[in-house]
Design an enzyme around this catalytic site. Structure first.
Site, PDB file in Angstrom:
ATOM      1  N   SER A   1      -5.791 -13.895   1.640  1.00 48.75           N
ATOM      2  CA  SER A   1      -6.506 -14.077   2.899  1.00 48.75           C
ATOM      3  C   SER A   1      -8.000 -14.347   2.706  1.00 48.75           C
ATOM      4  O   SER A   1      -8.637 -14.980   3.551  1.00 48.75           O
ATOM      5  CB  SER A   1      -6.304 -12.846   3.792  1.00 48.75           C
ATOM      6  OG  SER A   1      -6.687 -11.679   3.099  1.00 48.75           O
TER       7      SER A   1
ATOM      8  N   ASP B   1     -10.840 -16.965  -6.610  1.00 51.57           N
ATOM      9  CA  ASP B   1      -9.630 -16.251  -6.188  1.00 51.57           C
ATOM     10  C   ASP B   1     -10.003 -14.857  -5.694  1.00 51.57           C
ATOM     11  O   ASP B   1     -11.083 -14.333  -6.011  1.00 51.57           O
ATOM     12  CB  ASP B   1      -8.654 -16.150  -7.379  1.00 51.57           C
ATOM     13  CG  ASP B   1      -7.208 -15.974  -6.927  1.00 51.57           C
ATOM     14  OD1 ASP B   1      -6.981 -15.661  -5.744  1.00 51.57           O
ATOM     15  OD2 ASP B   1      -6.312 -16.142  -7.770  1.00 51.57           O
TER      16      ASP B   1
ATOM     17  N   ALA C   1      -8.751 -10.639  -5.133  1.00 53.20           N
ATOM     18  CA  ALA C   1      -8.200  -9.601  -6.012  1.00 53.20           C
ATOM     19  C   ALA C   1      -7.790  -8.418  -5.141  1.00 53.20           C
ATOM     20  O   ALA C   1      -8.297  -8.246  -4.035  1.00 53.20           O
ATOM     21  CB  ALA C   1      -9.242  -9.164  -7.034  1.00 53.20           C
ATOM     22  N   ASP C   2      -6.885  -7.626  -5.680  1.00 51.85           N
ATOM     23  CA  ASP C   2      -6.491  -6.413  -4.971  1.00 51.85           C
ATOM     24  C   ASP C   2      -7.412  -5.255  -5.329  1.00 51.85           C
ATOM     25  O   ASP C   2      -7.637  -4.358  -4.523  1.00 51.85           O
ATOM     26  CB  ASP C   2      -5.030  -6.074  -5.310  1.00 51.85           C
ATOM     27  CG  ASP C   2      -4.124  -7.214  -4.886  1.00 51.85           C
ATOM     28  OD1 ASP C   2      -4.152  -7.566  -3.702  1.00 51.85           O
ATOM     29  OD2 ASP C   2      -3.432  -7.791  -5.748  1.00 51.85           O
TER      30      ASP C   2
ATOM     31  N   LYS D   1      -4.258  -8.144  -9.618  1.00 51.41           N
ATOM     32  CA  LYS D   1      -3.941  -9.237  -8.713  1.00 51.41           C
ATOM     33  C   LYS D   1      -2.428  -9.319  -8.537  1.00 51.41           C
ATOM     34  O   LYS D   1      -1.679  -8.768  -9.313  1.00 51.41           O
ATOM     35  CB  LYS D   1      -4.463 -10.573  -9.267  1.00 51.41           C
ATOM     36  CG  LYS D   1      -5.974 -10.698  -9.119  1.00 51.41           C
ATOM     37  CD  LYS D   1      -6.497 -12.083  -9.491  1.00 51.41           C
ATOM     38  CE  LYS D   1      -5.787 -13.212  -8.855  1.00 51.41           C
ATOM     39  NZ  LYS D   1      -5.757 -13.164  -7.371  1.00 51.41           N
TER      40      LYS D   1
ATOM     41  N   GLU E   1      -1.660 -17.998 -10.510  1.00 55.46           N
ATOM     42  CA  GLU E   1      -3.093 -17.667 -10.454  1.00 55.46           C
ATOM     43  C   GLU E   1      -3.655 -17.475 -11.857  1.00 55.46           C
ATOM     44  O   GLU E   1      -4.746 -17.946 -12.171  1.00 55.46           O
ATOM     45  CB  GLU E   1      -3.303 -16.395  -9.626  1.00 55.46           C
ATOM     46  CG  GLU E   1      -3.079 -16.609  -8.144  1.00 55.46           C
ATOM     47  CD  GLU E   1      -3.106 -15.331  -7.335  1.00 55.46           C
ATOM     48  OE1 GLU E   1      -3.229 -15.422  -6.121  1.00 55.46           O
ATOM     49  OE2 GLU E   1      -2.978 -14.236  -7.907  1.00 55.46           O
TER      50      GLU E   1
HETATM   51  O1  LIG Z   1      -3.659 -11.794  -6.062  1.00 56.08           O
HETATM   52  C1  LIG Z   1      -3.507 -12.242  -4.952  1.00 56.08           C
HETATM   53  C2  LIG Z   1      -2.275 -12.918  -4.520  1.00 56.08           C
HETATM   54  O2  LIG Z   1      -1.314 -12.909  -5.532  1.00 56.08           O
HETATM   55  C3  LIG Z   1      -4.618 -12.146  -3.963  1.00 56.08           C
HETATM   56  O3  LIG Z   1      -5.736 -12.755  -4.473  1.00 56.08           O
HETATM   57  C4  LIG Z   1      -4.885 -10.694  -3.704  1.00 56.08           C
HETATM   58  O4  LIG Z   1      -3.683 -10.093  -3.238  1.00 56.08           O
HETATM   59  C5  LIG Z   1      -5.988 -10.493  -2.681  1.00 56.08           C
HETATM   60  O5  LIG Z   1      -5.594 -10.990  -1.447  1.00 56.08           O
HETATM   61  P1  LIG Z   1      -6.486 -10.850  -0.144  1.00 56.08           P
HETATM   62  O6  LIG Z   1      -7.641 -11.761  -0.304  1.00 56.08           O
HETATM   63  O7  LIG Z   1      -5.559 -11.241   0.978  1.00 56.08           O
HETATM   64  O8  LIG Z   1      -6.892  -9.408  -0.034  1.00 56.08           O
END
Ligand SMILES: O=C(CO)[C@H](O)[C@H](O)COP(=O)(O)O
Length: 234
Positions: free
Chosen positions: A32, A86, A88-89, A99, A108
């Site tokens: 997102s 990108d 990240a979690d 991730k 990714e």
């Molecule tokens: O690794 C990922 C997808 O595989 C995303 O980059 C991660 O989940 C972060 O997502 P968001 O920006 O929705 O918090």
């Protein structure tokens, strides 16, 4: 826009403004927060007449590139990228990432590896001193479907914790990735004192594991949008 969404947008725009240059070949991540990055990339491409080539890391990223009228490529035609952006979690104090919360970790990681630089965009909830402090859903691990059960058992017996098969939300059964694989979310007990590199290598050596969501030593910088409207950089 909620505080979290505003924070994502702020981080994404700051990173794009600082890193994206004319002529760049870009790796586009998933999730997102990346939506705001692509929005800003497209805005700048139009306003500044930037010539950019974009390589997606997922079905979602591909759609974003197309929807925003950016030039779509792939790793066959564009195997070397200037920059990957990108989400990240979770991001720890050494820029080690978890991730794969969105299930796109394999492509990714391939895209990040093809890029000279990798910049992370995230909201304040992802900013952490040590992995596991903020993100409680574990390390996503992409596995070959036929191997998921032995992989689950091996992870639990070797490293402890719980390895859960991720289930789909609007379909009965497991989530299937863009690559036709399953995801195991490994909820580890505690961050290893010696760091994540050894565990990352050991996970990759388990037959049936396609890739894991630990991104180690690849991020150049992380931008975190904060609740108060500021951005923290690491
Ligand atoms: O690794 C990922 C997808 O595989 C995303 O980059 C991660 O989940 C972060 O997502 P968001 O920006 O929705 O918090």
């Amino acid at each position: 826009m909620s505080g979290v969404e505003a924070a994502k947008r702020l981080a994404a725009r700051s990173a794009v403004d600082a890193f994206v240059k004319n002529g760049f070949k870009l790796g586009i991540g998933s999730g997102s927060t990346v939506v705001y990055a692509v929005e800003r990339i497209a805005e700048r491409a139009r306003a500044e007449n930037l010539q950019l080539t974009c390589v997606p890391s997922s079905f979602q990223a591909r759609q974003l590139i197309i929807e925003h009228g950016l030039l779509l490529s792939d790793l066959e035609r564009t195997p070397e990228l200037d920059l990957a952006i990108d989400g990240a979690d979770e991001v720890d104090d050494r820029l080690t990432l978890i991730k794969g919360g969105g299930g796109c970790l394999l492509q990714e990681k391939i895209v990040v590896n093809a890029a000279k630089d990798f910049v992370v965009v995230a909201d304040y909830r992802k900013n952490s001193a040590a992995l596991g402090q903020q993100w409680k859903k574990g390390v996503p691990i992409e596995v070959l479907p036929l191997a998921y059960r032995p992989v689950q058992k091996e992870i639990e017996s070797r490293f402890g914790g719980v390895a859960k098969l991720r289930m789909a939300k609007a379909k009965a059964g497991p989530l299937v990735t863009d690559n036709g694989m399953f995801i195991i979310d490994w909820e580890f007990n505690e961050a290893p004192a010696e760091g994540w590199t050894k565990i990352g290598m050991e996970l990759n050596n388990i037959p049936g594991v396609v890739e894991h969501g630990l991104f180690i030593g690849c991020a150049k910088k992380a931008y975190f949008g904060n609740e108060d409207g500021t951005v923290s950089e690491r």
